[in-house]
Write an enzyme that holds these catalytic residues in place. Structure first.
Site, PDB file in Angstrom:
ATOM      1  N   GLY A   1       0.808  -1.217   0.000  1.00  0.00           N
ATOM      2  CA  GLY A   1       0.000   0.000   0.000  1.00  0.00           C
ATOM      3  C   GLY A   1       0.842   1.269   0.000  1.00  0.00           C
TER       4      GLY A   1
ATOM      5  N   ARG B   1       9.343 -23.750   4.408  1.00  0.00           N
ATOM      6  CA  ARG B   1       8.655 -23.661   5.692  1.00  0.00           C
ATOM      7  C   ARG B   1       7.657 -24.782   5.927  1.00  0.00           C
ATOM      8  NH1 ARG B   1       7.834 -17.062   5.560  1.00  0.00           N
ATOM      9  NH2 ARG B   1      10.004 -16.632   6.081  1.00  0.00           N
TER      10      ARG B   1
ATOM     11  N   HIS C   1       1.351 -17.923  10.120  1.00  0.00           N
ATOM     12  CA  HIS C   1       2.203 -16.777   9.810  1.00  0.00           C
ATOM     13  C   HIS C   1       1.725 -15.957   8.618  1.00  0.00           C
ATOM     14  CE1 HIS C   1       5.805 -14.421   9.547  1.00  0.00           C
ATOM     15  NE2 HIS C   1       6.155 -14.916   8.381  1.00  0.00           N
TER      16      HIS C   1
END
Lengths: 647, 269
Positions: A46, A338, A409
Site C-alpha cells: 500500500g 517452511r 504466519h
C-alpha cells in the site's frame, strides 16, 4: 456466472511483461490530475503503491487502521527480501528465482505472475538503496546476502533482523514526501468497512473514523486493497493484533472472488505457546536457519529429563541428538521450505519427542555455529533476535538452544486477481498478501517483502493506468448517490446490531473458540473428517457470536471492542470458507496437508491430474453455498515435478 | 500473581482524566504486560464496565504502537524493550503498578492510555526522506558504502517512532527522534545531498508542533526501547557531524552552550 479471465499475455514467459507493458495504455499527466485512487492499507504494498501513484500525479487517498502508516505489519518482517541480482556469483538468475518460487509454492501459483515477480525483483533492491535503506554490507562496501529456505543460492538482502522495518520506512518516507506535496492524503486511524460498487465498478469505500466513530464516504475512480492476510482467523498467529481479513471479506461479499482460501503458511520457527493467557505468537526469523540446527533427542529418556528439567539441552551428547531435517533432507538440510520444516517438527512432536512440558517444541541450536564462527559473529548477525528471545522466554540462546514450534504466519490465499492485479470487480485491485497470485500453496521466506514492493512500485502503477485510461471522461465520483447511501446504511446497521446483542461473552472469548477449531481442524494437518466437523463447529460459533457477544460502549467514540467485533464477524464467515476450500482439495500441496494424501515417506502428495487449479470462490449470499470456479494452472516454462529437497 | 493497578482513565481529549484502581488475579509470570491488561479488560467487560483503551499492534516490539508509562518509566522498568515485550516476571506478586499515557503537550490524549502521535508523522513529512521517485535509479551496488557507515545508519534507523523519547523528556523535546532520522540518512551518500535542508525542515516543524527544546539531559536515550545511540542524540549529534558538515563547524563553535539544537541549526546558513 462470471467467467475467469486471467488476462495473461501470450508469448514466451520471459517476454510477457515487456510485451504487456508496451501494449497497455497510459494516462497523460493532465488527465492523471483528474483521477482519484483510494488505497487501503499502508504496508509495503500500500505505501509503495500510494507513493508511486502520487508521484505519477494521481490524486491518492490512503487509509490505515494504525495511528501512522509506518505501523503496518510489514514492519515486523525480519529476515530479508529476495532478488535475482546474482551479486554472489552463485549462478542465480531471474529464471532460478522464478523456478524456486514456483517449486516452493508446490506448483500452485500462476506462472506468468511469478516470472514477472522475479523479473522486477532487482529493481526493488535498486529502489530501496536509492531511498536510503541501510541494507547490510560487506567490508568492501557492496551489499551482503544470505540464504533462505527453498533456495540453494544466497539471494536474500537484509538489514539486520529488521528488513521489513527498513523497507517499510523507505516506502513510508516516499509516501511522506507525497503527503507533503499534497498528491496523497493520508487517513490514519480509519478502517474501511465496505467497498462501494456503482454500475458494476468499484467507486469508493465506507470508512469508520476510529477516533470519533464517524462513518464516512469516500469516492474514487479505482480502489486498491493492500490489506494483508487473514492469519488472525486462528486467533493465535504471528500477525499483529489488528491485522484482519475484513476488507477482503467485504469485497468478496460484493462480488470479488476469493482464491485458495485454505492455503495458510505455518511458520516453523516461532516461540512456543506458554499458556492460555497468550495473545499472540512471536516469530523467530527464518534467517536463523542459516546457522541454527534443528533437533530433538533421539532417546525418550532424554525427552523426559528435559521436560522434568533434570537435564539441560546442552548436556545431551551429540550422538544422542536427532538433527531430523539434516537426516531427512540432506540436500537442503535446515533450509527446507517452511511447510516441510513445520510438518517435520509436528511429526517429531507427535511421535513424543517434543522438548518442553507441553510436548510442542523442538530445539534450534547455535552451538555448532558459535564454535565455528565465534559468539561475536553470531551476535552481529542475529543479536536483536537473540535479545527478543531472551526477553520473552527468560532463556539465553547463546547458552542453551532456542525452543521453537510452528505457528500461523501468512496466507497465500487471497482475493483473486488477473495479470493486472485487478479483482473480478472492475476498478478494484488487490496487491501484496491480500491477493493470491504469486506464492501458490507455500511462500518461500523473504518473498513476501519482494511481492509487496513489486506490486506497489513496479506492477500496479503500470496496470492501473490501463484501466484509468478508460476513466478520463468520468467525473469526480459523487458520494451522494443511492449506492453510497445503501452501503453506509448497511454498515451502520451492522454496527448497531453488534451493540444491541448485549450478550455474555467478550469478542476475545469467542475469537479464541474459533481459533481452537481452526488450529485443530483446519491447521497444519487436515482430514476430511476434521474439515467437515470444522464447518459445523464454525457455524455454531458464528450463531453464538450473533446471539451472545457483548460489545461495550457506543459507536461514536474511540472503541476498540467494536473494531474487534466487526473483524471477528468476518473471520467467522471466512473460516468456514477456508474449511470448505480445504475439504474440496483432495490432495496435499505446500501448506495444505491432507493426512489422507501423503507419500510413504510422509511428504505431501499432489494430484496434478485433478487439482492443478486455483480454487476460486464466488459469494452467493448469506445462506447459500458459494460457487467454485477453477482457474487451470498451465506451466509452459517449467517442468512440473514432485518437490524434492533430499538430493 | 495478584496485582493492584492504578490506571489513568480519560473519556476523550476534552475531558478531565483521573487514576482508577483495579485488581488483577492469577496472572502468569510468563504473560506479557499487555496480556495482563487483556485479562483486566475481559474482566471489566464481563462486569459491565468499560475496558481500558490502549494502543498496541505487533506485540513483538517493532511497530511502535504501544506506548505506556509504567511506574514512571516509558515502556516500563525493563531496558531496551517496548511495553509489549515487558513480561510480568519483572514484577513481584502483590505489587502496585501505575500506568499512564505518554505525557507530552505534542501528544494529546485520545482516550485513557491512547495518545495522538501524528506530530511525528508531520515531522517526517517535512523532510525525513530522500527525494527519489520510483524507477530510474542506479544499480544497488553502483555506490559502495563503507560497512561502518551502513551500520551506523542502521543503528539510527532502528527507531520505531513510539514517542518514548519526547514523552520522557522534561522539555517534551523530540530531538532524539529527529536526530535518529537525520543521522540515518546523512550517514549515507544518497542522503547527503539534501542533508542540511532536511535537518532544518524537520527541526523547524518540530518547533512548530509544540515540542520543547533539548537540554541534553539524556533521559530520552535512557528510555529509548531501541537504544538509539547517544551519538545520534541532541546537541552531541550535531557535534559528531551527523547533521551535515556545515552544521558541524557551526555547532562545534557553539558547544560551550549546547542548549538548543534547533537554534544551532538555524544560526548556520
Amino acid at each position: 456466472m462470471a467467467k475467469l479471465d486471467s488476462k495473461v499475455p501470450a508469448g514466451p514467459v520471459a517476454e510477457k511483461w515487456s510485451k504487456h507493458k508496451s501494449e497497455i495504455k497510459v494516462v497523460s499527466p493532465a488527465n492523471k490530475r483528474k483521477l482519484d485512487v483510494i488505497i487501503i492499507g499502508t504496508g509495503l504494498g500500500g505505501a509503495s503503491a500510494a507513493a508511486s501513484l502520487g508521484e505519477l500525479g494521481y490524486n491518492v487517498k490512503v487509509f490505515c487502521i494504525s495511528d501512522s502508516p509506518r505501523r503496518a505489519h510489514s514492519i515486523a518482517a525480519q529476515g530479508g527480501i529476495n532478488a535475482a541480482k546474482n551479486y554472489q556469483n552463485d549462478n542465480d538468475s531471474v529464471y532460478r528465482l522464478f523456478y524456486d518460487t514456483i517449486k516452493g509454492g508446490d506448483y500452485r501459483a500462476r506462472e506468468a505472475n511469478v516470472y514477472r515477480l522475479a523479473e522486477v525483483s532487482n529493481l526493488i533492491i535498486d529502489q530501496c538503496v536509492a531511498q536510503g535503506v541501510p541494507f547490510a554490507r560487506e567490508y568492501g562496501g557492496l551489499l551482503d546476502n544470505r540464504s533462505f529456505g527453498g533456495a540453494q543460492v544466497s539471494r536474500t538482502f537484509y538489514a539486520r533482523g529488521q528488513t521489513g522495518q527498513q523497507l517499510l520506512l523507505g516506502a513510508y518516507a516516499a509516501l511522506n514526501r507525497q503527503i507533503a506535496k499534497g498528491s496523497v492524503k493520508s487517513f490514519p486511524r480509519h478502517e474501511i468497512l465496505d467497498i462501494v460498487i456503482v454500475d458494476g465498478k468499484a467507486r469508493g469505500v465506507i470508512a469508520r473514523n476510529l477516533v470519533t466513530g464517524e462513518i464516512e464516504r469516500h469516492g474514487a475512480h479505482a480502489v486498491v486493497m493492500a490489506t494483508g492476510g487473514y492469519g488472525n482467523v486462528f486467533f493465535l498467529s504471528t500477525n499483529a493484533m489488528n491485522s484482519n481479513g475484513s476488507v477482503a471479506w467485504q469485497a468478496y461479499k460484493k462480488g470479488a472472488f476469493f482464491a485458495n482460501p485454505c492455503f495458510t503458511q505455518i511458520h516453523p520457527t516461532c516461540i512456543p505457546v506458554h499458556g492460555t493467557q497468550q495473545s499472540k505468537l512471536t516469530l523467530m526469523s527464518e534467517s536463523l536457519r542459516n546457522d541454527g540446527r534443528i533437533w530433538v533427542p533421539k532417546k525418550k529418556e532424554d525427552v523426559e529429563a528435559l521436560r522434568a528439567h533434570t537435564k539441560k539441552p546442552s548436556q545431551i551428547a551429540e550422538e544422542d541428538r536427532d538433527y531430523y531435517l539434516e537426516r531427512r533432507y540432506p540436500a537442503f538440510g535446515n533450509l527446507v521450505p517452511r511447510d516441510v520444516a513445520s510438518r517435520a517438527a509436528k511429526e517429531r512432536c507427535d511421535a513424543g519427542f517434543g522438548v518442553n512440558e507441553t510436548g510442542l517444541a523442538v530445539f534450534l541450536d547455535f552451538k555448532t555455529a558459535i564454535e565455528r564462527l565465534g559468539k561475536d559473529v553470531i551476535k552481529a548477525r542475529y543479536g536483536n533476535l537473540f535479545q527478543m528471545y531472551e526477553k520473552i522466554t527468560d532463556t539465553d540462546p547463546y547458552k542453551e538452544p532456542m525452543m521453537i514450534y510452528p505457528a500461523v504466519h501468512y496466507t497465500m490465499g487471497g482475493i483473486w486477481v488477473d495479470y493486472n492485479l485487478m479483482t473480478t470487480i472492475p476498478g478494484l485491485y488487490a496487491i501484496g498478501e491480500a491477493n493470491f497470485s504469486d506464492h501458490g500453496a507455500n511462500r518461500l521466506g523473504a518473498s513476501a517483502l519482494m511481492q509487496g514492493l513489486a506490486d506497489g512500485y513496479f506492477v500496479l502503477p503500470y496496470t492501473i493506468g490501463d484501466y484509468l485510461s478508460h476513466e478520463i471522461q468520468s467525473p469526480k465520483v459523487d458520494t451522494n448517490t443511492p449506492e453510497f447511501e445503501a452501503a453506509e446504511k448497511a454498515v451502520k446497521e451492522r454496527i448497531e446490531k453488534l451493540f444491541s446483542i448485549k450478550g455474555n461473552q467478550s469478542v476475545d472469548d469467542i475469537h479464541k473458540k474459533l481459533g481452537h477449531v481452526m488450529w485443530d481442524m483446519v491447521g497444519m494437518a487436515r482430514t476430511k473428517e476434521s474439515l467437515e466437523k470444522a464447518i459445523v463447529e464454525i457455524q455454531k460459533i458464528r450463531k453464538e457470536f450473533w446471539a451472545d457477544v457483548r460489545v461495550p460502549g457506543k459507536n461514536d467514540e474511540f472503541n476498540q471492542e467494536i473494531e474487534k467485533a466487526l473483524r471477528l464477524a468476518d473471520f467467522l464467515e471466512l473460516g468456514e470458507l477456508m474449511a470448505r476450500d480445504a475439504l474440496g482439495r483432495n490432495e496435499s500441496c505446500g501448506g495444505h496437508f491432507r493426512e489422507e494424501y501423503q507419500t510413504p515417506e510422509g511428504e505431501a502428495q499432489r494430484d496434478d491430474e485433478n487439482y492443478a487449479y486455483v480454487a476460486v470462490w464466488e459469494y452467493n449470499g448469506a445462506d447459500a453455498e458459494p460457487t467454485l470456479h477453477k482457474e487451470e494452472l498451465k506451466f509452459e516454462a517449467i517442468k512440473v515435478a514432485q518437490r524434492n529437497y533430499k538430493d | 500473581m495478584n496485582l493492584t493497578l492504578k490506571i489513568w482513565r480519560q473519556k476523550d481529549a476534552k475531558s478531565q482524566g483521573k487514576f482508577e484502581e483495579y485488581k488483577v488475579q492469577n496472572i502468569s509470570p510468563d504473560s506479557s504486560f499487555l496480556e495482563m491488561l487483556d485479562i483486566l479488560n475481559n474482566d471489566l467487560i464481563m462486569s459491565g464496565k468499560e475496558p481500558i483503551a490502549f494502543d498496541h499492534d505487533c506485540r513483538e516490539g517493532i511497530c511502535g504502537m504501544c506506548s505506556l508509562h509504567i511506574n514512571g518509566h516509558a515502556h516500563g522498568p525493563d531496558s531496551e524493550i517496548t511495553t509489549c515485550q515487558l513480561h510480568m516476571r519483572k514484577f513481584k506478586d502483590g505489587d502496585t503498578i501505575t500506568i499512564e499515557p505518554w505525557r507530552s503537550a505534542a501528544f494529546p490524549v485520545i482516550k485513557d492510555l491512547v495518545v495522538d502521535r501524528s506530530a511525528y508523522d508531520k515531522i517526517l513529512q517535512a523532510g525525513g526522506f530522500i527525494s527519489v521517485n520510483t524507477g530510474g535509479v542506479p544499480d544497488a551496488n553502483a555506490i559502495p558504502i563503507p560497512k561502518a557507515d551502513a551500520d551506523e545508519s542502521m543503528d539510527a534507523a532502528a527507531c520505531i517512532g513510539c514517542g518514548a523519547c519526547a514523552a520522557t523528556c522534561k522539555n517534551g523535546s523530540a530531538m532524539l527522534f529527529v536526530a535518529a532520522r537525520v543521522s540515518s540518512l546523512a550517514k549515507l551518500p544518497q542522503g547527503k545531498v539534501e542533508g542540511a535542508r532536511r535537518a532544518k525542515a524537520m527541526v523547524a516543524k518540530m518547533d512548530e508542533l509544540g515540542f520543547g527544546n533539548c537540554t541534553n539531559t539524556g533521559a530520552c536515550e535512557a528510555e529509548c526501547p531501541k537504544a538509539i545511540p547517544s551519538r545520534t542524540s541532541p546537541a552531541s549529534t550535531a557535534s559528531s557531524s551527523t547533521l551535515s558538515s556545515r552544521t558541524k563547524s557551526r555547532t562545534l563553535t557553539q558547544t560551550t552552550e549546547p542548549r538548543f539544537l534547533g537554534s544551532v541549526v538555524y544560526i548556520d546558513n
